[in-house]
Design an enzyme around this catalytic site. Structure first.
Site, PDB file in Angstrom:
ATOM      1  CD  GLU A 135      -2.879   1.245   2.335  1.00  0.00           C
ATOM      2  OE1 GLU A 135      -2.823   0.355   3.191  1.00  0.00           O
ATOM      3  OE2 GLU A 135      -3.675   2.175   2.352  1.00  0.00           O
ATOM      4  CB  ALA A 278       0.942  -2.140  11.610  1.00  0.00           C
ATOM      5  CG  MET A 279       0.319  -3.305   4.921  1.00  0.00           C
ATOM      6  SD  MET A 279      -0.645  -1.855   4.392  1.00  0.00           S
ATOM      7  CE  MET A 279      -1.938  -2.688   3.456  1.00  0.00           C
ATOM      8  CD  GLU A 280      -4.802  -2.098   5.860  1.00  0.00           C
ATOM      9  OE1 GLU A 280      -3.810  -1.637   6.452  1.00  0.00           O
ATOM     10  OE2 GLU A 280      -5.515  -1.419   5.096  1.00  0.00           O
ATOM     11  CG  ASN A 281       0.006  -6.812   4.095  1.00  0.00           C
ATOM     12  OD1 ASN A 281      -0.082  -5.934   3.261  1.00  0.00           O
ATOM     13  ND2 ASN A 281       0.956  -6.833   5.024  1.00  0.00           N
ATOM     14  CG  HIS A 313      -5.829   0.689  12.835  1.00  0.00           C
ATOM     15  ND1 HIS A 313      -6.586   1.833  12.766  1.00  0.00           N
ATOM     16  CD2 HIS A 313      -5.299   0.520  11.590  1.00  0.00           C
ATOM     17  CE1 HIS A 313      -6.512   2.333  11.536  1.00  0.00           C
ATOM     18  NE2 HIS A 313      -5.724   1.555  10.805  1.00  0.00           N
ATOM     19  CD  GLU A 314      -2.662  -1.901  10.743  1.00  0.00           C
ATOM     20  OE1 GLU A 314      -3.197  -2.148   9.636  1.00  0.00           O
ATOM     21  OE2 GLU A 314      -2.273  -0.748  11.060  1.00  0.00           O
ATOM     22  CG  HIS A 317      -7.551  -1.894   8.213  1.00  0.00           C
ATOM     23  ND1 HIS A 317      -8.414  -0.964   7.668  1.00  0.00           N
ATOM     24  CD2 HIS A 317      -6.454  -1.187   8.592  1.00  0.00           C
ATOM     25  CE1 HIS A 317      -7.869   0.233   7.735  1.00  0.00           C
ATOM     26  NE2 HIS A 317      -6.674   0.132   8.294  1.00  0.00           N
ATOM     27  CD  GLU A 336      -6.156   3.399   7.003  1.00  0.00           C
ATOM     28  OE1 GLU A 336      -6.248   3.323   8.249  1.00  0.00           O
ATOM     29  OE2 GLU A 336      -5.653   2.492   6.308  1.00  0.00           O
TER      30      GLU A 336
HETATM   31 ZN   LIG Z   1      -5.270   1.618   8.805  1.00  0.00          ZN
END
Ligand SMILES: [Zn+2]
Length: 871
Positions: A135, A278-281, A313-314, A317, A336
């Site tokens: 992203e 962080a990233m929600e993959n 949060h992640e 998502h 978001e």
């Molecule tokens: Zn987010």
């Protein structure tokens, strides 16, 4: 399977130098869809071979070619329906293929170099790992693909790597096969499939020597989900808090939103070099290690809260972002804003909701209000961008969350839940828009949100003026709103503001007329009766609307609310307003009358009914930056001196109370609980005031605390107090801290920050020396933010009148840009605030921006931010 394509072409032409502006109004559905993609990675840090097999289908009736995005990719081979082709072409970095029919198999093969990918976008190496960040537009740095969020595909991923260096191979979805196969020389492979169609920005892959904290979670329908948090072997012990938070978040999303996890596996990996939090993959979240690792010795309470909040949060998502994703990047706030609102509510449920609201509003004011008042102001749904990486902003996230919160306030708990059910059910598996979300709220909640949509269209923080008239038996409250002009939006329409208010009888303390008034026009009058004397107005209770409030309330009114308002936020706000009024008067008059603040703080300190966590927040003075935000021209020197003297007055007037509070909250063993967190916060706030009253005595107390502490909150509380002073204990503690944690990068970040945030007059020189320190690094975004980012928000140090701070920031941005343009661009807004300062500083800040803009070969990330900042 290995790719059999053999054609070799030259590198695609580089993208044109002039940054291209992307506009929301130009959105067009994709010409081609990719229902399925099979990826095959032959992993090695120096050269990774990526083979991609895309099933493509024409979307609608048109004769346009297939366009696949690529960024710095060299195609080794291209094939269509199993046959190598030569007549592809490159246009602006895209691989363009004319295809005759409506459905084809397109194969490409590229070689990429993770080891030299310092941008940390795409596939890159970090501390012995290979990992991805896609992203917003990182997938095009891995393979050729229509890299836009409205192209949803089912992914099959096979990866092979050296078994010794990369024993663990992870990707999205479920692990369906593993083996040594035909790979020679100690290589092994794994295959993963993700049954849920997803956009390319949610793709993820990790390879490395990782060890897991494993657990499981049984969902509301009784399915067992295998959980894994993957870190270096030595860090496994620091993942317990993250795991507990994950399980709590999974249950919370079931209880509050009825959302159940959908895959059999949920993995999290922590990496050290990461541009974001962080990233929600899908099924494989990748985290900046600072939001996973926590133990009492190395993490503060703020870090613990950060871990829980970001893990939640992640995870959230998975529904608000992954199952329902964004149609295009202008809709970023769809996922978001909603998800930040969800994580804020989750964290409020885990501890003190009042303190959480105060912290969130303080954060909003510190970052988003400044953004909204400057050259980079934009609506939560922007209309155009050059580089989408620049729009991961406080406006899209924090103001976006306030917009969702207002919908929640307007609808109430039950109706809001009914509306989110409509939203999830209607758009599951789709790429949706902010408009889709608002329509689901209207349909599910039977409410007209025509005017509310302006929150998505207009930038700028609305100002709400509230005045109260009282005569005989009649009380009238007048509300007036205005929205200031912002770049490109000189004239604004009135916003829909949910204003929670009440009137309080000054003599009896009785509250009357409490209501949620929905202000839709520029002005409204509200009439009340039954007050014998003029009542006190409690307004924007709970911070029901994200606005700046101006009132005609007297010092006596604010002092009354500070002692009696039953809404904790409004009570906090009244004390803050008293402090602000006092500081602003002191800045213009040269000296201040501190009595009202001293009395209000004194009353708060001795109120036995108040939670210490709340008291600790309520007695803190507004930041120097926030005081500056209230002034036409920011005067950093006068603000610092006014704040220092008010702080000194509070310290001296309540010296005995600070002592009492310090002692009564000491000698407690560490526990991460709301009560103990509150006690530590109170103790460290008291320590700060003790040191303000008597530096030598405070330094002795702080050093003793530093040495005896069994947790990082107390150790940092002491170090922060010492770092502001000039005692020998300061040098002792800083050296001991560095020595103790020299091998822990996350803690050494704190060592840099505490010096960059110091109130000492020589902080600019100290930072100039620290950028040359052996531990400072341009390749690790956490380290850069810890030193340079922290310095840029230290108003008194950064805005020194000689411009040393501006020159240093410009130099660091220019140095970082070729390495990591995304992180470099995030530092530009500190200079973009130049219009808020005096002529001398304006000239110096502009000169720093001009130096940045004139740098040859500047990235479009930094160019967009710096050129817009110059105006
Ligand atoms: Zn987010």
């Amino acid at each position: 399977m290995p790719c059999v394509m053999l054609d070799v072409h030259s590198t695609l032409a580089a993208a044109p130098a002039a940054p291209h502006v992307v506009r929301r109004e130009d959105y067009r559905p994709p010409d081609w869809l990719v229902p399925d993609i099979a990826l095959d990675f032959d992993l090695a840090p120096g050269a990774t071979r990526v083979s991609a097999k895309l099933s493509v289908t024409r979307n609608g009736a048109h004769d346009r070619p297939l366009r696949l995005d690529g960024d710095a990719l060299t195609p080794v081979a291209v094939a269509v329906d199993g046959k190598a082709i030569h007549d592809w072409r490159s246009e602006s970095g895209q691989l363009v293929i004319d295809l005759p029919g409506d459905a084809h198999i397109v194969e490409t093969e590229v070689v990429i170099a993770p080891a030299t990918n310092t941008q940390l976008m795409g596939l890159y190496a970090s501390g012995g790992l290979l990992c991805t960040q896609c992203e917003a537009e990182g997938f095009r740095r891995i393979t050729f693909f229509p890299d836009r969020p409205d192209v949803l595909s089912r992914y099959t991923v096979r990866m092979a790597a050296d078994r010794a260096a990369y024993p663990v191979l992870l990707a999205n979805g479920d692990n369906v096969a593993n083996g040594d196969g035909i790979e020679a020389g100690g290589r092994h492979w794994a295959q993963w499939t993700d049954p849920f169609p997803k956009p390319s920005y949610l793709f993820a892959l990790v390879a490395g020597d990782l060890h897991a904290n494993r657990d499981s979670f049984t969902t509301m329908s009784g399915r067992v989900v295998e959980l894994g948090i993957w870190v270096r072997a030595a860090d496994v012990a620091k993942t317990a808090h993250a795991m507990a938070a994950l399980k709590t978040a999974m249950r919370w999303d079931e209880d509050v939103y009825g959302r159940e996890y959908d895959l059999g596996v949920f993995n999290i990996v922590a990496v050290d070099d990461f541009n974001f939090g962080a990233m929600e993959n899908k099924g494989l979240n990748i985290f900046n290690s600072r939001y996973i690792l926590a133990d009492p010795d190395t993490a503060t309470d703020v870090d613990y809260d950060g871990v829980a909040g970001v893990v939640a949060h992640e995870y959230f998502h998975n529904w608000s972002g992954n199952r329902v994703t964004c149609r295009d990047w202008f809709q970023l706030s769809l996922k978001e804003g909603f998800t930040v609102f969800r994580d804020q509510c989750f964290m409020a449920d885990q501890g003190s909701a009042a303190v959480k609201r105060i912290e969130d509003v303080r954060g909003l004011r510190a970052s988003q209000f400044q953004e909204d008042a400057g050259p980079l102001a934009h609506p939560i749904r922007p209309e155009s961008y050059m580089e989408i990486g620049n729009f991961y902003t406080a406006t899209v996230y924090s103001k976006g969350a306030e917009v969702i919160r207002m919908l929640h306030t307007l609808l109430g708990d039950e109706r809001f839940r009914a509306c989110t059910d409509v939203y999830f059910e209607r758009h599951d598996g789709e790429a949706a828009t902010c408009e889709d979300f608002v329509r689901a709220m209207e349909d599910g909640g039977d409410i007209d949100l025509a005017r509310f949509r302006r929150w998505y269209e207009q930038a700028g923080t609305p100002r709400l003026k509230a005045t109260l008239r009282h005569s005989n038996d009649k009380t009238v409250v007048t509300l007036e709103q205005s929205v200031p002009p912002t770049p490109g939006q000189p004239v604004k329409q009135p916003m829909l503001l949910p204003v929670r208010l009440a009137l309080i009888d000054r003599d009896t303390g009785a509250k009357r007329g409490e209501q949620l008034h929905v202000l839709e026009d520029e002005r409204a009058e509200l009439s009340f009766s039954g007050f014998a004397t003029r009542p006190v107005l409690s307004i924007n209770r709970g911070f029901s609307a994200p606005v700046v409030v101006e009132t005609d309330r007297s010092q006596a009114d604010l002092a009354f609310l500070s002692a009696h308002d039953d809404d904790p936020f409004a009570r906090y706000e009244a004390t803050q307003q008293l402090m602000l009024d006092t500081l602003i008067a002191a800045v213009s008059a040269g000296r201040g009358d501190h009595a009202a603040v001293v009395n209000a703080v004194g009353a708060t300190l001795v109120d036995p009914l108040l939670d210490p966590a709340f008291v600790a927040e309520a007695v803190l003075l507004p930041s120097e930056a926030f005081v500056g935000d209230q002034m036409l021209v920011v005067d950093p020197v006068s603000i610092a001196s006014a704040r220092d003297s008010l702080r000194m007055a509070l310290a001296q007037a309540h010296a005995a109370e600070w002592q009492r509070l310090y002692k009564s909250h000491s000698d407690r063993a560490f526990e991460y609980s709301p009560a103990e967190k509150g006690a530590r916060r109170m103790r460290n706030v008291a320590l700060g005031y003790l040191a303000a009253a008597d530096e030598a005595d405070g330094a002795r107390t702080a050093l003793a605390q530093f040495e005896a502490a069994d947790n990082m909150t107390d150790r940092m509380g002491a170090l922060g107090t010492l770092a502001n002073g000039s005692s020998t204990a300061r040098d002792v503690a800083l050296a001991a801290f560095h020595d103790r944690y020299r091998d822990n990068a996350l803690v050494i970040d704190k060592w840099f920050s505490v010096q960059a945030l110091s109130t000492r007059p020589d902080t600019g020189d100290a930072v100039a020396a620290l950028v040359r320190h052996a531990d400072f690094s341009l390749t690790n975004p956490n380290r850069f933010r810890a030193l340079v980012g922290a310095f840029s928000v230290n108003q008194r140090a950064f805005h020194g009148s000689d411009g040393q701070g501006y020159a240093l920031l410009a130099e660091q941005i220019v140095a970082l840009d070729p390495i990591n343009p995304q992180t470099a661009a995030k530092m530009v807004p500190a200079l973009g605030r130049w219009r808020r300062f005096d002529e001398g500083r304006q000239a110096l800040m502009r000169a720093a921006l001009e130096r940045i803009v004139s740098t040859p070969g500047l990235s479009k990330d930094v160019f967009e931010q710096a050129s817009k900042s110059l105006g």
